[in-house]
Design a protein around this motif. Sequence first.
Motif, mmCIF file in Angstrom:
data_model
loop_
_atom_site.group_PDB
_atom_site.id
_atom_site.type_symbol
_atom_site.label_atom_id
_atom_site.label_comp_id
_atom_site.label_asym_id
_atom_site.label_seq_id
_atom_site.Cartn_x
_atom_site.Cartn_y
_atom_site.Cartn_z
ATOM 1 N N PRO A 175 -4.069 -7.367 -2.349
ATOM 2 C CA PRO A 175 -4.986 -6.740 -3.306
ATOM 3 C C PRO A 175 -5.775 -5.596 -2.668
ATOM 4 C CG PRO A 175 -5.120 -9.131 -3.441
ATOM 5 C CD PRO A 175 -4.320 -8.814 -2.214
ATOM 6 N N LEU A 176 -5.878 -4.483 -3.410
ATOM 7 C CA LEU A 176 -6.609 -3.294 -2.968
ATOM 8 C C LEU A 176 -7.522 -2.838 -4.089
ATOM 9 C CD1 LEU A 176 -3.531 -1.300 -1.590
ATOM 10 C CD2 LEU A 176 -5.128 -2.659 -0.218
ATOM 11 N N GLN A 177 -8.514 -2.020 -3.726
ATOM 12 C CA GLN A 177 -9.386 -1.425 -4.736
ATOM 13 C C GLN A 177 -9.043 0.045 -4.919
ATOM 14 O OE1 GLN A 177 -10.755 -4.552 -6.196
ATOM 15 N NE2 GLN A 177 -11.837 -2.722 -6.894
ATOM 16 N N HIS A 178 -8.665 0.387 -6.149
ATOM 17 C CA HIS A 178 -8.352 1.765 -6.559
ATOM 18 C C HIS A 178 -9.509 2.207 -7.447
ATOM 19 C CE1 HIS A 178 -6.219 5.274 -7.691
ATOM 20 N NE2 HIS A 178 -5.513 4.794 -8.701
ATOM 21 N N GLY A 179 -10.610 2.666 -6.821
ATOM 22 C CA GLY A 179 -11.855 2.823 -7.566
ATOM 23 C C GLY A 179 -12.373 1.442 -7.914
ATOM 24 N N ASN A 180 -12.625 1.188 -9.208
ATOM 25 C CA ASN A 180 -13.113 -0.130 -9.628
ATOM 26 C C ASN A 180 -11.993 -1.010 -10.186
ATOM 27 O OD1 ASN A 180 -12.628 1.172 -12.009
ATOM 28 N ND2 ASN A 180 -14.675 0.929 -12.869
ATOM 29 N N GLY A 235 -1.092 -3.671 -3.081
ATOM 30 C CA GLY A 235 -0.358 -3.182 -1.937
ATOM 31 C C GLY A 235 0.638 -4.253 -1.548
ATOM 32 N N PHE A 236 1.507 -3.959 -0.579
ATOM 33 C CA PHE A 236 2.511 -4.944 -0.183
ATOM 34 C C PHE A 236 2.716 -4.922 1.327
ATOM 35 C CE2 PHE A 236 3.433 -3.957 -4.584
ATOM 36 C CZ PHE A 236 3.529 -5.232 -5.129
ATOM 37 N N THR A 252 -0.590 2.357 -1.086
ATOM 38 C CA THR A 252 -0.844 3.596 -1.795
ATOM 39 C C THR A 252 -1.939 3.389 -2.845
ATOM 40 O OG1 THR A 252 0.202 5.445 -2.967
ATOM 41 C CG2 THR A 252 0.903 3.219 -3.583
ATOM 42 N N ASP A 253 -2.518 4.487 -3.323
ATOM 43 C CA ASP A 253 -3.513 4.466 -4.402
ATOM 44 C C ASP A 253 -4.625 3.452 -4.141
ATOM 45 O OD1 ASP A 253 -1.306 5.969 -5.519
ATOM 46 O OD2 ASP A 253 -2.363 5.791 -7.423
ATOM 47 N N MET A 254 -5.348 3.661 -3.055
ATOM 48 C CA MET A 254 -6.456 2.777 -2.715
ATOM 49 C C MET A 254 -7.656 3.592 -2.260
ATOM 50 S SD MET A 254 -5.806 1.622 1.182
ATOM 51 C CE MET A 254 -7.462 2.169 1.534
ATOM 52 N N LYS A 255 -8.811 3.068 -2.581
ATOM 53 C CA LYS A 255 -10.072 3.605 -2.058
ATOM 54 C C LYS A 255 -10.572 2.727 -0.919
ATOM 55 C CE LYS A 255 -13.934 6.133 -2.324
ATOM 56 N NZ LYS A 255 -13.962 7.580 -1.992
ATOM 57 N N SER A 256 -10.356 1.404 -1.056
ATOM 58 C CA SER A 256 -10.849 0.480 -0.030
ATOM 59 C C SER A 256 -9.984 -0.771 0.013
ATOM 60 C CB SER A 256 -12.309 0.103 -0.294
ATOM 61 O OG SER A 256 -12.434 -0.580 -1.529
ATOM 62 N N ILE A 257 -10.105 -1.482 1.120
ATOM 63 C CA ILE A 257 -9.398 -2.748 1.321
ATOM 64 C C ILE A 257 -10.431 -3.877 1.285
ATOM 65 C CG2 ILE A 257 -7.893 -4.074 2.842
ATOM 66 C CD1 ILE A 257 -7.082 -1.401 4.142
ATOM 67 N N PRO A 258 -10.355 -4.794 0.333
ATOM 68 C CA PRO A 258 -11.327 -5.891 0.286
ATOM 69 C C PRO A 258 -11.271 -6.733 1.561
ATOM 70 C CG PRO A 258 -10.041 -5.769 -1.747
ATOM 71 C CD PRO A 258 -9.390 -4.843 -0.773
ATOM 72 N N ASP A 259 -12.399 -7.325 1.904
ATOM 73 C CA ASP A 259 -12.463 -8.157 3.109
ATOM 74 C C ASP A 259 -11.403 -9.258 3.087
ATOM 75 O OD1 ASP A 259 -14.553 -6.658 4.077
ATOM 76 O OD2 ASP A 259 -16.114 -8.087 3.486
ATOM 77 N N ALA A 260 -11.168 -9.840 1.909
ATOM 78 C CA ALA A 260 -10.212 -10.945 1.806
ATOM 79 C C ALA A 260 -8.776 -10.500 2.083
ATOM 80 C CB ALA A 260 -10.295 -11.587 0.421
ATOM 81 N N SER A 261 -8.507 -9.203 1.972
ATOM 82 C CA SER A 261 -7.152 -8.706 2.218
ATOM 83 C C SER A 261 -6.911 -8.331 3.673
ATOM 84 C CB SER A 261 -6.871 -7.478 1.335
ATOM 85 O OG SER A 261 -6.813 -7.842 -0.029
ATOM 86 N N LEU A 262 -7.966 -8.127 4.431
ATOM 87 C CA LEU A 262 -7.789 -7.676 5.816
ATOM 88 C C LEU A 262 -6.966 -8.632 6.670
ATOM 89 C CD1 LEU A 262 -11.284 -6.072 6.532
ATOM 90 C CD2 LEU A 262 -9.089 -4.898 6.266
ATOM 91 N N PRO A 263 -7.144 -9.967 6.548
ATOM 92 C CA PRO A 263 -6.293 -10.861 7.351
ATOM 93 C C PRO A 263 -4.807 -10.731 7.049
ATOM 94 C CG PRO A 263 -8.218 -12.041 6.538
ATOM 95 C CD PRO A 263 -8.198 -10.720 5.837
ATOM 96 N N LEU A 264 -4.459 -10.265 5.852
ATOM 97 C CA LEU A 264 -3.055 -10.095 5.489
ATOM 98 C C LEU A 264 -2.419 -8.922 6.214
ATOM 99 C CD1 LEU A 264 -3.398 -10.524 1.612
ATOM 100 C CD2 LEU A 264 -3.029 -12.302 3.337
ATOM 101 N N LEU A 265 -3.254 -8.085 6.836
ATOM 102 C CA LEU A 265 -2.768 -6.861 7.476
ATOM 103 C C LEU A 265 -2.861 -6.921 8.995
ATOM 104 C CD1 LEU A 265 -4.458 -4.341 5.009
ATOM 105 C CD2 LEU A 265 -2.069 -5.115 4.988
#
Length: 263
Positions: free
Chosen positions: A158-163, A168-169, A178-191
């Motif tokens: 999951p990514l944030q594209h504005g609101n 993402g994959f 692609t098409d992201m403004k920010s990466i939520p904290d919960a998604s960082l471990p996936l990366l």
Amino acid sequence: MQAEIVILGSGTSMGVPTLGCTCAVCTSTDPRNRRMRPSIAVEWQWEGAPRRVLIDTGPDFREQALRSGVHHVDAVFYTHPHADHILGLDDLRPLSFRHRPNYLPLYADANTARILERVFEYTFSPASQYPTRARVQLFPIDGHDTTQVAGAAFQRVPLQHGNVEVSGFRFGNAAYLTDMKSIPDASLPLLEGLDVMILDALRPQEHPSHANLEEALHWVEVVKPRQAWFTHMSHEIDHEATEATFPPHVRLSYDGLRIPIEI
């Protein structure tokens, strides 16, 4: 398992050159400054056969497929339902016919699936009488779902594209964001532990729903991939001049680029 990412398109929603524009990038003779709408293919071998997954099918998909030799597709993942990511779905028709008697699987979150079904009603409606409609079937993905395709795992990030939340994959040691403004904290471990990260870097200036160059460099520092490639770039980014300002592990992608990965 060895694989390749093929950058089918590295441009923004209006493409580069942008219609009506005569700026230095739009009139450039550097082929890396010619950018179709954003999309990738992931290619590998499994059980003695070539395999391919697409992420998004934008309005340039037909030309991208012809240029890159896309003769078959095993699955398509969609990041979100904006026009520059979905409008090439109908060009999947001849590729989907090869799946008879089965259907080509498409994976999308609930909002994206709903819009695909509305925009391509003649494809998805049970009442459709269109005899040569694409032989495709939608499957829902949500949260951090992982989908197996021909021996490879594709995990939604999951990514944030504005609101708006978009997808993402991650696949193997690579991720496409692609098409992201920010990466939520919960998604960082996936990366964690990425060798290759491809991410949005629209332009030098601030934008409400896309990472600009400074923000993209920030996310590279946060995630710490071995190699980062920027995509979804506007005509405000000249390839040679911009890339020269980056550290060695950060590069601009370009249409037709092939990036080796492990999947």
